[in-house]
Design a protein around this motif. Structure first.
Motif, mmCIF file in Angstrom:
data_model
loop_
_atom_site.group_PDB
_atom_site.id
_atom_site.type_symbol
_atom_site.label_atom_id
_atom_site.label_comp_id
_atom_site.label_asym_id
_atom_site.label_seq_id
_atom_site.Cartn_x
_atom_site.Cartn_y
_atom_site.Cartn_z
ATOM 1 N N THR A 159 0.860 -1.188 0.000
ATOM 2 C CA THR A 159 0.000 0.000 0.000
ATOM 3 C C THR A 159 0.892 1.232 0.000
ATOM 4 N N PRO A 160 0.960 1.967 -1.115
ATOM 5 C CA PRO A 160 1.820 3.152 -1.144
ATOM 6 C C PRO A 160 1.186 4.318 -0.390
ATOM 7 N N VAL A 161 2.004 5.012 0.395
ATOM 8 C CA VAL A 161 1.560 6.218 1.100
ATOM 9 C C VAL A 161 2.533 7.331 0.741
ATOM 10 N N LEU A 162 2.041 8.313 0.004
ATOM 11 C CA LEU A 162 2.869 9.440 -0.418
ATOM 12 C C LEU A 162 2.814 10.535 0.624
ATOM 13 N N LEU A 163 3.975 10.926 1.139
ATOM 14 C CA LEU A 163 4.096 12.021 2.099
ATOM 15 C C LEU A 163 4.613 13.238 1.343
ATOM 16 N N ILE A 164 3.842 14.323 1.380
ATOM 17 C CA ILE A 164 4.161 15.460 0.518
ATOM 18 C C ILE A 164 3.641 16.754 1.133
ATOM 19 N N ASP A 165 4.262 17.878 0.786
ATOM 20 C CA ASP A 165 3.759 19.193 1.183
ATOM 21 C C ASP A 165 2.667 19.635 0.217
ATOM 22 N N GLY A 166 1.774 20.513 0.690
ATOM 23 C CA GLY A 166 0.796 21.128 -0.201
ATOM 24 C C GLY A 166 1.398 22.355 -0.854
ATOM 25 N N VAL A 167 1.726 23.358 -0.028
ATOM 26 C CA VAL A 167 2.473 24.532 -0.467
ATOM 27 C C VAL A 167 3.872 24.383 0.098
ATOM 28 N N GLY A 168 4.857 24.206 -0.778
ATOM 29 C CA GLY A 168 6.222 24.021 -0.311
ATOM 30 C C GLY A 168 6.792 25.296 0.274
ATOM 31 N N SER A 169 7.706 25.154 1.233
ATOM 32 C CA SER A 169 8.325 26.327 1.840
ATOM 33 C C SER A 169 9.203 27.072 0.858
ATOM 34 N N ILE A 170 9.669 26.372 -0.206
ATOM 35 C CA ILE A 170 10.432 27.043 -1.261
ATOM 36 C C ILE A 170 10.109 26.479 -2.638
ATOM 37 N N SER A 171 9.271 25.456 -2.708
ATOM 38 C CA SER A 171 9.119 24.720 -3.962
ATOM 39 C C SER A 171 7.766 24.882 -4.631
ATOM 40 N N GLY A 172 6.985 25.880 -4.249
ATOM 41 C CA GLY A 172 5.735 26.137 -4.943
ATOM 42 C C GLY A 172 4.603 25.214 -4.560
ATOM 43 N N LEU A 173 3.668 24.997 -5.490
ATOM 44 C CA LEU A 173 2.462 24.222 -5.232
ATOM 45 C C LEU A 173 2.576 22.805 -5.778
ATOM 46 N N VAL A 174 1.817 21.913 -5.199
ATOM 47 C CA VAL A 174 1.804 20.512 -5.600
ATOM 48 C C VAL A 174 0.416 20.189 -6.154
ATOM 49 N N PRO A 175 0.325 19.427 -7.260
ATOM 50 C CA PRO A 175 -0.985 19.063 -7.831
ATOM 51 C C PRO A 175 -1.683 18.002 -6.988
ATOM 52 N N ILE A 176 -2.266 18.433 -5.901
ATOM 53 C CA ILE A 176 -2.817 17.521 -4.901
ATOM 54 C C ILE A 176 -3.893 16.611 -5.481
ATOM 55 N N ALA A 177 -4.867 17.178 -6.196
ATOM 56 C CA ALA A 177 -5.980 16.366 -6.699
ATOM 57 C C ALA A 177 -5.487 15.274 -7.652
ATOM 58 N N GLU A 178 -4.561 15.629 -8.535
ATOM 59 C CA GLU A 178 -4.029 14.658 -9.491
ATOM 60 C C GLU A 178 -3.270 13.539 -8.784
ATOM 61 N N LEU A 179 -2.484 13.902 -7.774
ATOM 62 C CA LEU A 179 -1.727 12.898 -7.036
ATOM 63 C C LEU A 179 -2.657 11.969 -6.252
ATOM 64 N N ALA A 180 -3.719 12.536 -5.687
ATOM 65 C CA ALA A 180 -4.682 11.711 -4.954
ATOM 66 C C ALA A 180 -5.307 10.667 -5.876
ATOM 67 N N GLN A 181 -5.638 11.079 -7.099
ATOM 68 C CA GLN A 181 -6.218 10.137 -8.062
ATOM 69 C C GLN A 181 -5.201 9.066 -8.466
#
Length: 423
Positions: free
Chosen positions: A191-213
């Motif tokens: 069972t993969p569990v991805l640990l990730i930031d939403g808004v990075g402290s220096i790295s911008g935004l993450v495509p949360i909805a796409e990653l969840a799918q």
């Protein structure tokens, strides 16, 4: 003397690779400031002088809001500083009030409050890996996928997480690599569990909805640390990650948030898709059983902040923040890191630590205090200066920063093309 006769651990490697740049920044008072008083974004230092700061991550200025200060003062008078015991034994009245209000912000979800976002990670992830959160079942075993830019508070838990399953570092921005990793998990019934930031402290935004799918197709989960995204956007200030999924938490997502940044108070919280899992978290999460509640004045301030989030004032605060972000992008010619994206964090990268230190000196001469960043936050040998934009910065503050960056550019320290418009 060799203190590490065998394989070096990550802390020893970091210590070996870290230069003296940060120590120089402290010595020259370019970082590590001691603040004696403040007025909005203007702070007075112990050694003297008043400066505009672009350091604090309180993006909406709520930490000085009269409602929060009044609530903290009242709690201090009626209850003292602290109920120093596990919240499972004795809980301040403000704690259930806060969790109920947070439940209104994250409608339909379960919410539990911790003393910090780091405590959320330490408390919730072992429960997830142990297959104790019933809404998030684990198959044969868990495979932790820690995104390479995820916050250090999650990276440092690799040793803990290995007690429950294998740990891999991944690049969520590399689709081919992610696909291969997820295929491996499917083939091995992990069972993969991805640990990730939403808004990075220096790295911008993450495509949360796409990653969840993507994780859902692999039978896995996304665990999002949205500390920098909370309050700055979304209905009732629910944050970047929650708004990115249409204000309805997917069944395969867990959200960790901060009460200590734009929210205006102190602490952290977890949001889970099924409120039934909250009982497990409250009775088994280590930091809640063996820790203590948030101190009373800050807990009361959190309640006041949550009430503001649920009121009309929130839209005005968010609007002013994004107007200020737009202005700083304009006066810097959209050349800062993160320019043009809905994040309150901007940055300027420098090819050497010395150039970054010189830039910080110029900023200080302009009566501006910033966050100079070096390895291990960024690659060795380079430097970055991070700017945290707030709704309480004035137009004058922002144009002052633009003028300083223009001078830094003219001095050949910052490699951007063309002049900057600080007018």
């Amino acid at each position: 003397m060799n203190y590490y006769p065998h394989k070096q651990n990550w802390m020893a490697i970091r210590a070996t690779d870290t230069s003296g740049a940060l120590a120089r920044a402290y010595k020259e008072r370019l970082s590590g400031f001691t603040v004696t008083s403040r007025q909005e974004k203007h702070i007075t230092l112990k050694e003297g002088g008043t400066f505009v700061e672009f350091v604090s991550c309180s993006y909406l200025g709520l930490e000085t809001h009269p409602a929060l200060i009044e609530a903290a003062s009242a709690a201090l008078t009626t209850g003292g500083l602290h109920l120093s015991c596990s919240p499972n034994v004795m809980r301040p009245i403000y704690l259930p009030q806060l969790e109920a209000l947070m439940g209104d912000i994250y409608e339909g979800c379960g919410v539990s409050v911790f003393t910090s976002t780091s405590s959320v990670h330490l408390g919730v992830l072992p429960l997830l890996g142990s297959d104790l959160l019933k809404a998030y079942p684990i198959r044969k075993r868990v495979r932790w996928l820690i995104e390479k830019t995820a916050h250090a508070s999650m990276q440092v838990l690799r040793g803990v997480l290995k007690q429950f399953g294998e740990v891999s570092r991944v690049d969520a921005g590399d689709p081919e690599s992610m696909n291969e990793t997820l295929k491996h998990c499917i083939n091995h019934k992990e069972t993969p569990v991805l640990l990730i930031d939403g808004v990075g402290s220096i790295s911008g935004l993450v495509p949360i909805a796409e990653l969840a799918q993507e994780l859902d197709r692999a039978g896995g989960y996304v665990y999002v640390d949205d500390a920098h995204g909370i309050s700055i956007t979304g209905h009732h200030g629910a944050g970047y990650a929650f708004s990115a999924v249409g204000h309805k938490l997917p069944s395969n997502m867990i959200l960790a948030g901060s009460l200590s940044k734009a929210f205006g108070g102190s602490g952290g919280f977890v949001v889970v898709a099924d409120p039934c899992d909250i009982e497990t978290i409250k009775t088994l999460a280590n930091p809640l059983i063996f820790g203590h509640s948030i101190m009373l004045p800050m807990l009361a301030a959190n309640v006041a902040a949550a009430q503001i989030h649920l009121g009309r004032e929130m839209n005005r605060l968010q609007h002013r923040l994004w107007a200020n972000v737009s202005l700083i992008d304009s006066v810097t010619g959209h050349r800062l890191i993160n320019a043009g994206i809905p994040s309150p964090l901007r940055g300027a990268m420098f090819e050497s630590e010395e150039a970054g230190l010189k830039a910080a000196r110029i900023l200080r001469d302009y009566q501006i205090l910033v966050f100079p960043v070096f390895y291990p936050i960024i690659p060795k040998g380079k430097a970055m200066i991070r700017f945290a934009i707030s709704s309480t910065h004035s137009e004058r503050d922002l144009r002052q920063l633009g003028a300083a960056l223009s001078d830094i550019n003219d001095a050949g320290l910052w490699n951007v093309d063309g002049p900057l418009d600080s007018n």
